[in-house]
Design an enzyme around this catalytic site. Structure first.
Site, PDB file in Angstrom:
ATOM      1  N   HIS A 196      52.338  45.093  88.384  1.00  7.55           N
ATOM      2  CA  HIS A 196      52.470  43.643  88.305  1.00  7.55           C
ATOM      3  C   HIS A 196      53.476  43.118  89.303  1.00  7.55           C
ATOM      4  O   HIS A 196      53.356  41.997  89.790  1.00  7.55           O
ATOM      5  CB  HIS A 196      52.774  43.215  86.869  1.00  7.55           C
ATOM      6  CG  HIS A 196      51.565  43.354  86.006  1.00  7.55           C
ATOM      7  ND1 HIS A 196      51.346  44.449  85.219  1.00  7.55           N
ATOM      8  CD2 HIS A 196      50.470  42.574  85.908  1.00  7.55           C
ATOM      9  CE1 HIS A 196      50.161  44.317  84.635  1.00  7.55           C
ATOM     10  NE2 HIS A 196      49.618  43.190  85.025  1.00  7.55           N
ATOM     11  N   CYS A 503      38.374  40.095  88.600  1.00  4.16           N
ATOM     12  CA  CYS A 503      39.672  39.438  88.791  1.00  4.16           C
ATOM     13  C   CYS A 503      40.795  40.433  89.013  1.00  4.16           C
ATOM     14  O   CYS A 503      41.960  40.061  89.035  1.00  4.16           O
ATOM     15  CB  CYS A 503      39.982  38.490  87.650  1.00  4.16           C
ATOM     16  SG  CYS A 503      40.041  39.277  86.061  1.00  4.16           S
TER      17      CYS A 503
END
Ligand code: PEP
Ligand code: MG
Length: 581
Positions: A196, A503
């Protein structure tokens, strides 16, 4: 190369070039605190921040005092009592407020100054007992600063201009706190391309390199660092020749990027005119503006957990409704897919840490939300109230592990919608676990659409943690097993007549995107900054060529073979372009 210069090879986490001074960030180290002047209209806000910190410090000191009294003894609890007395002392509080007001300085600086003055007064009395009390003042100061956000993470919010942050690993909350105006690069010892931290660095446009073994034996505070996010390389104290070459590469990178960006208004169609939908992955309302700038069709993934990363309390219905409304307002009439909290893994918002430690057993995404259903219901209500029954919005459920979980979630969504007398919004499932891949047919019978989360799907299928240096290289998506999985989802979605979007980070990589389109996945959602390259790649290939390459990829035996197929594809384009010019 001079004796002191070094080249460290890692992997690219975020493209581009940046050079500056190293700041080694160690989570847990005592941070310097921001000092700044404030405008007269900000005085009340600064006082409010200060008083909130006083309230929070009082609360936690009272708790500590009770615990010390019960578990250690009365004498020891009196030490905490002294801290509590100071933090509730009206004179101490008033003097800090006065400093904020008369000197127009931020709360942190006022606290530091006042605590310094009180500690000095005590020390000057020259009594040993009282000298100890000066330590209490320092302790109280630290506690107040912590409640103003200056635990170890606060340091990243105010960096010197031209800083390259060097760290072992950054949590999403650290990355979100980065001082974007002043950070020019990021170097991590760990951090795979789909971590992330890497995703956020890309969306913030910060060049980043990760996976560098032994980083800290080569880099210390103050070193001059060049971050080459193209080659995945870091130069430490480069010599003049290296600096010259770096500047040339940076110049040509900037030129080619601005050419691509200048072409972004063009339709996203293949060479033979077949339209491909490009959407945005966002995590904050401010990113919505990039959608227009990059000519994207809407939001394909809104990661709501990023919004509340630093919030110590569960975000209220009202706070959530306002945040979602803010995104919708900026979006105009473009569609938005909003994902419910995907908590767990390296995404641990402060408000959920107590819950996580109470034992949600490492559950993530929807599985976590079903266990913590009160929190889930508040979020669903906030989403539905923010959208006022408009069609513009769809709800996406993360980490769906089974059709059964999907059914439970739909049941809850129906209840919330009924209570609000609203129609149920469209509901999608993230397919990002191997179990969802095998149940995708059943999931598609329940869902209105699905979204492929290639980041998590890759880590689970290939057995590699996306946060670590050993994790996934950029070409992991070309593993034949993964391509076959993605192909399966594309075919099932087609059979059900339901849309499917990709995505994960693969959608924002131009060559991976080409292969995905060849597999029949024609809705791609990515960090907006990556869209220019994807659009250019789409525009330079025929759809039939992409389909042929994808069919060969699905049938390939090894990742290396797929990489070769992709290379041939881009080489073919390069030759066609050369022939045209
Ligand atoms: C994914 O896993 O591909 C995804 C898009 O979700 P996230 O990166 O937020 O886990
Ligand atoms: Mg995911």
């Amino acid at each position: 190369m001079t004796a002191s210069s070094r080249v460290l090879q890692g992997c690219s986490l975020s493209r581009g070039y940046g050079s500056g001074t190293a700041y080694v960030y160690c989570a847990g180290a005592a941070p310097p605190v921001p000092h700044r002047s404030i405008a007269s209209e900000d005085v009340n806000e600064e006082k409010r921040r200060f008083l909130l910190a006083v309230g929070a410090a009082r609360r936690d000191l009272s708790e500590v005092q009770e615990r010390v009294l019960a578990e250690i003894g009365e004498a020891e609890s009196e030490i905490i009592g002294a801290h509590l007395a100071l933090v509730t002392d009206p004179t101490f509080i008033a003097r800090i407020e006065r400093r904020i007001e008369s000197r127009r300085i931020n709360a942190e600086l006022a606290i530091e100054e006042e605590a310094g003055a009180v500690a000095k007064e005590i020390r000057d009395l020259g009594n040993d007992y009282l000298r100890e009390r000066a330590h209490d003042v320092v302790d109280v100061k630290k506690r107040l600063l912590k409640h103003l956000g200056h635990g170890a993470a606060g340091v990243l919010e105010q960096l010197a201009p031209g800083t390259v942050v060097v760290a072992r690993e950054l949590l999403p909350s650290d990355t979100l706190n980065l001082d974007r105006a002043h950070v020019v690069g990021l170097v991590l010892e760990g951090g795979g391309p789909t971590s992330h931290a890497a995703i956020l660095a890309r969306s913030m446009g910060i060049p980043a390199v990760g996976c560098i073994d032994g980083l800290f034996t080569h880099v210390a505070d103050g070193h001059c660092i060049f971050v080459d996010g193209e080659r995945g390389e870091v130069l430490v104290d480069p010599d003049a020749a290296q600096a010259g070459e770096f500047a040339r590469s940076q110049g040509s990178y900037d030129r080619s990027l601005s050419n691509l960006v200048a072409d972004e208004w063009r339709e996203c169609v293949t060479l033979d005119g077949h339209p491909i939908t490009l959407l945005a992955n966002i995590g904050r309302p401010s990113e919505v503006d990039q959608i227009r700038r990059h000519y994207l069709a809407g939001v394909g993934l809104f990661r709501t957990e990023y919004l509340f990363m630093d919030s110590p309390e569960r975000p209220s219905l009202d706070a959530q409704r306002r945040a979602y409304r803010a995104v919708l307002d900026r979006l105009g009439d473009r569609p938005m897919t909003i994902r419910t909290f995907d908590i767990g893994g390296d995404k641990r918002p402060q408000f959920a840490t107590g819950v996580l430690s109470r034992g949600t057993g490492g559950l993530r995404g929807l599985r976590f939300s079903l266990r913590e259903s009160a929190m889930f219901r508040v979020q669903l209500r906030a989403i539905m109230e923010a959208s006022e029954a408009s069609n513009q919005l769809a709800i996406l459920l993360p980490m769906v592990a089974s059709a059964e979980d999907m059914e439970s979630a739909i049941g809850i969504i129906d209840e919330v919608a009924n209570a609000l007398c609203q129609p149920r919004p469209r509901i999608g499932a993230m397919v990002e676990t191997p179990s969802a891949l095998f149940e995708v047919d059943d999931i598609l019978s329940l869902a209105d659409f699905v979204s492929l989360g290639t980041n998590d799907l890759t880590q689970f299928m290939l057995g590699a943690d996306r946060r670590t240096a050993e994790s996934l290289s950029d070409d992991a998506i070309f593993q034949p097993a993964l391509l076959r999985g993605l192909h399966h989802v594309a075919r099932c979605a087609l059979a059900h007549g339901k849309p499917v979007t990709v995505c994960g980070e693969a959608a924002g990589d131009p060559m991976a995107a080409c292969l995905l389109i060849g597999l029949g996945l024609e809705r791609l959602s990515m960090s907006p900054a990556r869209a220019a390259r994807v659009r250019a790649a789409v525009r330079s290939h025929r759809r039939s060529a992409l389909q042929t390459a994808a069919t060969r990829g699905v049938e390939a035996r090894t990742r290396a073979q797929v990489v070769d197929i992709v290379r041939e594809l881009s080489l073919g384009t390069a030759e066609t372009n050369a022939a045209k010019s």
